[in-house]
Structures are given as C-alpha cells and as structure tokens.
Design a protein around this motif. Sequence first.
Motif, short mmCIF file in Angstrom:
data_model
loop_
_atom_site.label_atom_id
_atom_site.label_comp_id
_atom_site.label_asym_id
_atom_site.label_seq_id
_atom_site.Cartn_x
_atom_site.Cartn_y
_atom_site.Cartn_z
N ASN A 3 -9.26 2.24 -5.26
CA ASN A 3 -8.93 2.73 -3.92
C ASN A 3 -9.18 1.55 -2.75
N VAL A 4 -10.59 0.90 -3.04
CA VAL A 4 -10.85 -0.16 -2.22
C VAL A 4 -9.82 -1.39 -2.25
N SER A 5 -9.57 -1.80 -3.60
CA SER A 5 -8.75 -2.71 -3.67
C SER A 5 -7.06 -2.52 -3.23
N PHE A 6 -6.76 -1.38 -3.47
CA PHE A 6 -5.63 -0.98 -2.78
C PHE A 6 -5.54 -1.20 -1.24
N PHE A 7 -6.92 -0.68 -0.52
CA PHE A 7 -7.03 -0.87 0.80
C PHE A 7 -6.80 -2.32 1.28
N VAL A 8 -7.60 -2.95 0.38
CA VAL A 8 -7.67 -4.50 0.73
C VAL A 8 -6.49 -5.27 0.45
N LEU A 9 -5.65 -4.76 -0.34
CA LEU A 9 -4.50 -5.46 -0.74
C LEU A 9 -3.37 -4.95 0.56
N VAL A 11 -4.22 -4.18 3.41
CA VAL A 11 -4.53 -4.76 4.81
C VAL A 11 -4.14 -6.30 4.63
N LEU A 12 -4.41 -6.81 3.74
CA LEU A 12 -4.05 -8.42 3.52
C LEU A 12 -2.68 -8.57 3.10
N GLY A 13 -2.32 -7.58 2.18
CA GLY A 13 -1.03 -7.94 1.69
C GLY A 13 0.36 -7.58 2.66
N LEU A 14 0.27 -6.51 3.25
CA LEU A 14 1.38 -6.11 4.26
C LEU A 14 1.73 -7.07 5.26
N PRO A 15 0.52 -7.82 6.09
CA PRO A 15 1.15 -8.60 6.90
C PRO A 15 1.75 -9.99 6.37
N ALA A 16 1.03 -10.40 5.13
CA ALA A 16 1.77 -11.43 4.22
C ALA A 16 3.10 -11.16 3.98
N PHE A 17 3.45 -9.84 3.67
CA PHE A 17 4.75 -9.58 3.01
C PHE A 17 5.89 -9.62 4.38
N TYR A 18 5.14 -9.26 5.42
CA TYR A 18 6.19 -9.04 6.49
C TYR A 18 6.14 -10.60 6.98
#
Length: 180
Positions: A3-9, A11-18
Amino acid sequence: MGNVSFFVLGVLGLPAFYLAVEGVLKFRRVHGPRLVTCPADGKPAGVRLDTGSAALAALFGAELFHLSACSNWPQRAGCAQRCLAEIENAPQGCLVRNIVAEWYRGKECVFCHRVFGEIDWLNKPALLEEHHGTRQWSNVTVEELPKVLGQSQPVCWNCHILQTLCSRHPEMVTPRIGAE
Ligand SMILES: [Zn+2]
C-alpha cells in the motif's frame, strides 16, 4: 508495504503523468508546418516552430516561439523572425493541417460527390488541378498552398487512388457502363 508503494507511486507518479500528458498536448499544438506571410516580401512562406522549447515553456505557463525552419532559409537565415507575431496572433489558424481541413470541410469530392467531414490523415484526400491529374499533399509545398487551394478541386482518397490507377494502368480498369 504494498500500500505504501502504491501511495508513493500515486504521489510521485500522478504529477509526472500529468506533466507528460500536458507536454504531449502542448507539443501537438505547436507541432507541424505553418503558413505565414513573410514580412520581408509579403509572400507566403512555410515555417516550423522549435517545438521542444515551445512545449517546455508552455508547461510553465509561458509562450516561447522560435522558428526551427523556414522556406526562405538559408537566403534569409538570421532574420528577425517577425512572422512570429502572425503565429502568436493565431497559433492554430496558421497550421497547415487546420488550413487544409477547413478548406475541405463541407466540400464535395469532384468525382463521387461525397461530402468531406473530419479529415482522415492516414488516407488523406487529394487535389485535382486544372489540366493535371490528381495530386497528393506530399507534393505541395507550404508556400504554394494559397495558390494551389485557389486553383484546385477536392478529391477523396478513394477517387484519388482510382484516378491514379486509371492513369498509370488503364489496361487494368474496366468501365462499367450503366453501373450505379
Ligand atoms: Zn470521391
């Protein structure tokens, strides 16, 4: 832990994807050949924007337009790029793909009378010039676009292929008299 990994992904992944999606959209908006009027001689010219710097600047809310190519280069290389004012006034209006799409919109194919709607850019329609056969857009330079559009009639992709086949291999075509 998962769950922590998904949370970090997230937090970091969505802005990068955007940012990546935004970058692609900005790139698409500035990418492609444009038709402008060269301020030096008042004649049509084909130009391209430096899409990398324009898209990067757009990500930060800024506009940064520079030319990466012009049909008047190298003769006028190093010019002041005053045509950028025309692009800044109508960034989409001077894109060749938009000019071409607007020219076809609502017109009929001169052969089959099919009305053009949205352009299928994979099977692009063609042109019929007086005293000439059909012509593909890949054979038209940007700077001759106003003249070509003023002297041509629209031809759909199917009719262009058929006309090309008829002119190059007439022995392969059998006319169907009385066919619908
Ligand atoms: Zn047609």
